[in-house]
Enzyme design. Structure first.
Site, PDB file in Angstrom:
ATOM      1  N   THR A  79     -11.505   4.113   9.465  1.00 22.43           N
ATOM      2  CA  THR A  79     -11.432   3.343  10.714  1.00 22.43           C
ATOM      3  C   THR A  79     -11.023   4.193  11.909  1.00 22.43           C
ATOM      4  OG1 THR A  79      -9.227   2.613  10.032  1.00 22.43           O
ATOM      5  CG2 THR A  79     -11.052   1.088   9.649  1.00 22.43           C
TER       6      THR A  79
ATOM      7  N   ASP B  92      -3.296   4.276  -2.363  1.00 20.31           N
ATOM      8  CA  ASP B  92      -4.330   4.675  -1.401  1.00 20.31           C
ATOM      9  C   ASP B  92      -4.467   6.197  -1.376  1.00 20.31           C
ATOM     10  OD1 ASP B  92      -6.136   4.688   0.710  1.00 20.31           O
ATOM     11  OD2 ASP B  92      -4.597   4.399   2.241  1.00 20.31           O
TER      12      ASP B  92
ATOM     13  N   LYS C 182       0.846  -1.196   0.000  1.00 22.18           N
ATOM     14  CA  LYS C 182       0.000   0.000   0.000  1.00 22.18           C
ATOM     15  C   LYS C 182       0.881   1.246   0.000  1.00 22.18           C
ATOM     16  CE  LYS C 182      -1.974   1.925   3.695  1.00 22.18           C
ATOM     17  NZ  LYS C 182      -1.754   3.406   3.575  1.00 22.18           N
TER      18      LYS C 182
ATOM     19  N   ARG D 241      -4.775  -5.493  13.568  1.00 19.87           N
ATOM     20  CA  ARG D 241      -3.697  -5.757  14.517  1.00 19.87           C
ATOM     21  C   ARG D 241      -3.644  -7.279  14.647  1.00 19.87           C
ATOM     22  NH1 ARG D 241      -3.108  -1.316  13.121  1.00 19.87           N
ATOM     23  NH2 ARG D 241      -2.846   0.569  14.390  1.00 19.87           N
TER      24      ARG D 241
ATOM     25  N   LYS E  26      -7.641   7.852  -2.070  1.00 14.32           N
ATOM     26  CA  LYS E  26      -8.983   8.245  -1.624  1.00 14.32           C
ATOM     27  C   LYS E  26      -9.520   9.457  -2.398  1.00 14.32           C
ATOM     28  CE  LYS E  26      -8.124   6.672   3.152  1.00 14.32           C
ATOM     29  NZ  LYS E  26      -6.657   6.457   3.096  1.00 14.32           N
ATOM     30  N   LEU E  27      -9.628   9.319  -3.700  1.00 12.25           N
ATOM     31  CA  LEU E  27     -10.070  10.436  -4.535  1.00 12.25           C
ATOM     32  C   LEU E  27     -11.462  10.930  -4.135  1.00 12.25           C
ATOM     33  CD1 LEU E  27      -9.030   9.259  -8.132  1.00 12.25           C
ATOM     34  CD2 LEU E  27      -7.651  10.475  -6.435  1.00 12.25           C
TER      35      LEU E  27
ATOM     36  N   GLY F 132       0.278  -2.333   8.859  1.00 13.75           N
ATOM     37  CA  GLY F 132       1.440  -1.469   8.746  1.00 13.75           C
ATOM     38  C   GLY F 132       2.321  -1.514   9.972  1.00 13.75           C
ATOM     39  N   ARG F 133       1.957  -0.742  10.993  1.00 10.80           N
ATOM     40  CA  ARG F 133       2.803  -0.608  12.174  1.00 10.80           C
ATOM     41  C   ARG F 133       3.174  -1.935  12.843  1.00 10.80           C
ATOM     42  NH1 ARG F 133      -0.387   4.699  14.325  1.00 10.80           N
ATOM     43  NH2 ARG F 133      -1.984   3.742  13.029  1.00 10.80           N
TER      44      ARG F 133
ATOM     45  N   GLN G 125      -6.320   4.215  15.932  1.00  8.29           N
ATOM     46  CA  GLN G 125      -7.463   3.603  15.264  1.00  8.29           C
ATOM     47  C   GLN G 125      -8.550   3.249  16.281  1.00  8.29           C
ATOM     48  OE1 GLN G 125      -7.672   3.679  12.165  1.00  8.29           O
ATOM     49  NE2 GLN G 125      -5.829   3.071  11.091  1.00  8.29           N
TER      50      GLN G 125
ATOM     51  N   ASN H  39     -15.858  14.552 -13.087  1.00  8.56           N
ATOM     52  CA  ASN H  39     -14.922  14.595 -14.204  1.00  8.56           C
ATOM     53  C   ASN H  39     -13.474  14.679 -13.722  1.00  8.56           C
ATOM     54  OD1 ASN H  39     -14.682  14.715 -17.196  1.00  8.56           O
ATOM     55  ND2 ASN H  39     -13.665  16.665 -16.744  1.00  8.56           N
ATOM     56  N   THR H  40     -13.250  15.431 -12.656  1.00  9.23           N
ATOM     57  CA  THR H  40     -11.903  15.532 -12.104  1.00  9.23           C
ATOM     58  C   THR H  40     -11.449  14.195 -11.543  1.00  9.23           C
ATOM     59  OG1 THR H  40     -12.218  17.877 -11.578  1.00  9.23           O
ATOM     60  CG2 THR H  40     -10.473  16.725 -10.390  1.00  9.23           C
TER      61      THR H  40
ATOM     62  N   ASP I  82     -13.712  14.397  -5.468  1.00  7.91           N
ATOM     63  CA  ASP I  82     -13.809  15.675  -6.162  1.00  7.91           C
ATOM     64  C   ASP I  82     -15.047  15.610  -7.050  1.00  7.91           C
ATOM     65  OD1 ASP I  82     -13.100  18.175  -7.541  1.00  7.91           O
ATOM     66  OD2 ASP I  82     -11.068  17.815  -6.766  1.00  7.91           O
TER      67      ASP I  82
END
Length: 228
Positions: free
Chosen positions: A119, A60, A31, A179, A62-63, A208-209, A188, A68-69, A65
């Site tokens: 989350t 990642d 990611k 986790r 997260k669009l 991740g962490r 989180q 069209n954009t 708008d």
């Protein structure tokens, strides 16, 4: 279920070193989030592919708008050669249709997921913005995404099964805040173990962490893949 490793370290060097340590695993996703892409851009994605061409890449971003954009941005993402990216479900049905129509011309388009509820939200903070419970609104967003041709949603593990029941078992759920063995939740709110994620039919647990803060990330990933 496919592991998605969150490359959220403070520098490209650290993220690439993490990826390098995991290059023997051919069946994992990477990611690339806001910070990494804004800072390191397309060369970072190319560097990941050089480490292991079998790595799958989830951008990642997260669009959110006007339709069209969002469609313009989606085309540029498709040209990067990533395997999956996401938009916000609250951008609405028209935006979803516009994005998917634009991507339909690509022979190997990336998977497109819609973010339902971050989350980091708890019930009170979510309701103050959306006016509904997380579970109900996440299901509503998922049905809209499914009906408009998206491949899946980003949700917590706690909504995954209900979303599949409301759409299809093949409709993908990607779930952050995993986790794997009960590590600290930190910032989180809705965290889940791998055991719960499996029970709730999660397709992509994002971790991740618990991986990159471990003294031996490669061994931690091995344990996670064994548990999966």
């Amino acid at each position: 279920m496919k592991l998605c490793v969150a490359l959220d370290l403070p520098s490209a060097k650290e993220n690439l070193e993490l990826a390098e340590s995991l290059k023997s695993y051919d069946n994992i996703w990477m990611k690339v989030g806001f910070r990494a892409y804004i800072r390191d851009g397309k060369p970072f994605i190319e560097a990941l592919k050089k480490i292991n061409q079998n790595f799958k890449i989830f951008l990642d971003m997260k669009l959110y708008d006007i339709p069209n954009t969002m469609a313009d941005a989606s085309e540029e993402i498709a040209k990067l050669g990533v395997d999956m990216f996401n938009i916000h479900a609250s951008s609405g049905a028209v935006a979803m249709k516009t994005v998917m129509k634009r991507l339909s011309t690509y022979e190997n388009r990336p998977l497109v997921l819609a973010v339902t509820a971050l989350t980091s939200f708890d019930e009170d903070s979510f309701s103050s913005i959306y006016g509904e419970s997380i579970g109900e609104k996440a299901k509503e967003f998922a049905k809209m995404s499914y009906e408009n041709g998206l491949d899946g949603v980003v949700c917590s593990a706690f909504e995954s099964r209900a979303i599949k029941e409301a759409t299809s078992d093949s409709f993908l759920t990607l779930c952050p805040a995993i986790r794997p063995f009960g590590e600290d939740a930190e910032d989180q709110q809705r965290v889940a173990t791998l055991e719960l994620a499996k029970k709730e039919m999660v397709d992509f647990p994002v971790i991740g962490r618990p991986i990159y803060r471990d003294i031996n990330p490669k061994e931690k990933v091995k344990r996670i893949l064994e548990a999966i």
